[in-house]
Design an enzyme around this catalytic site. Structure first.
Site, PDB file in Angstrom:
ATOM      1  CG  HIS A  27      -4.136   4.581 -62.268  1.00 30.14           C
ATOM      2  ND1 HIS A  27      -3.272   5.411 -61.582  1.00 30.14           N
ATOM      3  CD2 HIS A  27      -5.100   5.375 -62.792  1.00 30.14           C
ATOM      4  CE1 HIS A  27      -3.710   6.671 -61.681  1.00 30.14           C
ATOM      5  NE2 HIS A  27      -4.819   6.674 -62.404  1.00 30.14           N
ATOM      6  CD  GLU A  78       0.406   1.039 -61.315  1.00 28.07           C
ATOM      7  OE1 GLU A  78      -0.572   1.330 -62.045  1.00 28.07           O
ATOM      8  OE2 GLU A  78       1.327   1.847 -61.085  1.00 28.07           O
ATOM      9  CB  CYS A 125       0.103   7.495 -59.432  1.00 25.11           C
ATOM     10  SG  CYS A 125      -1.403   6.583 -59.071  1.00 25.11           S
ATOM     11  CB  CYS A 157      -0.927   2.683 -58.148  1.00 25.43           C
ATOM     12  SG  CYS A 157      -2.197   2.850 -59.416  1.00 25.43           S
TER      13      CYS A 157
HETATM   14 ZN   LIG Z   1      -1.662   4.796 -60.499  1.00 28.87          ZN
END
Ligand SMILES: [Zn+2]
Length: 161
Positions: free
Chosen positions: A59, A61, A88, A91
């Site tokens: 992802h 991040e 999320c 992350c």
């Molecule tokens: Zn994420």
């Protein structure tokens, strides 16, 4: 501890994260980007690479944090992570474990709905000092709709089509 969080130019840094999001969208990844800021300077940029790296783990991040991981071991507490979609569960947990205490996002993620999760967990709640959303949210949504309509649907409406 970060003293000047409220003096940072959140719009400026989020614009940079949105550029990363646009690049990701153009290459077929989800249009989500992130930057990490320390002492008013961007020290790392990241973007979603689920498709291009064929990994559910990359992802925006996580990508940004991996790029400055050793720097974060010294300076994470004074850093701010800017991400174009609310983090999320993976992350957010990773941000906390990396010792970054300040999170700014553009679009709220109604699917993950992380705020009650944060509030329900004293360990996580204590470690997030600033959690600010809504910075350039419209542009983030525009990019998601343009490049990643399924993600846009999930993030905006909290369910899959
Ligand atoms: Zn994420």
């Amino acid at each position: 501890m970060l003293a000047n969080f409220h003096e940072l130019d959140h719009v400026h840094f989020m614009s940079d994260a949105l550029n990363e999001a646009e690049k990701a969208g153009k290459r077929g990844d989800r249009a989500i980007g992130a930057v990490i800021v320390h002492q008013n300077e961007i020290i790392a940029r990241g973007s979603n690479q689920i498709e291009s790296a064929d990994s559910n783990l990359i992802h925006a991040e996580i990508d940004a944090m991996n790029k400055c991981a050793s720097y974060l071991r010294k300076h994470a507490r004074e850093c701010v992570i800017y991400t174009t979609v609310e983090p999320c569960i993976m992350c957010l947990s990773t941000i906390v474990m990396a010792n970054i205490r300040n999170i700014v996002y553009a679009t709220e993620d109604r699917y993950m709905n992380m705020k009650p999760f944060i509030q329900s967990n004293p360990y996580i709640e204590k470690r997030i000092h600033n959690y600010l959303g809504g910075i350039l949210a419209e542009r983030s949504i525009e990019l998601l709709k343009m490049y990643s309509p399924e993600t846009a649907e999930v993030v905006l409406h909290g369910h899959k089509l």
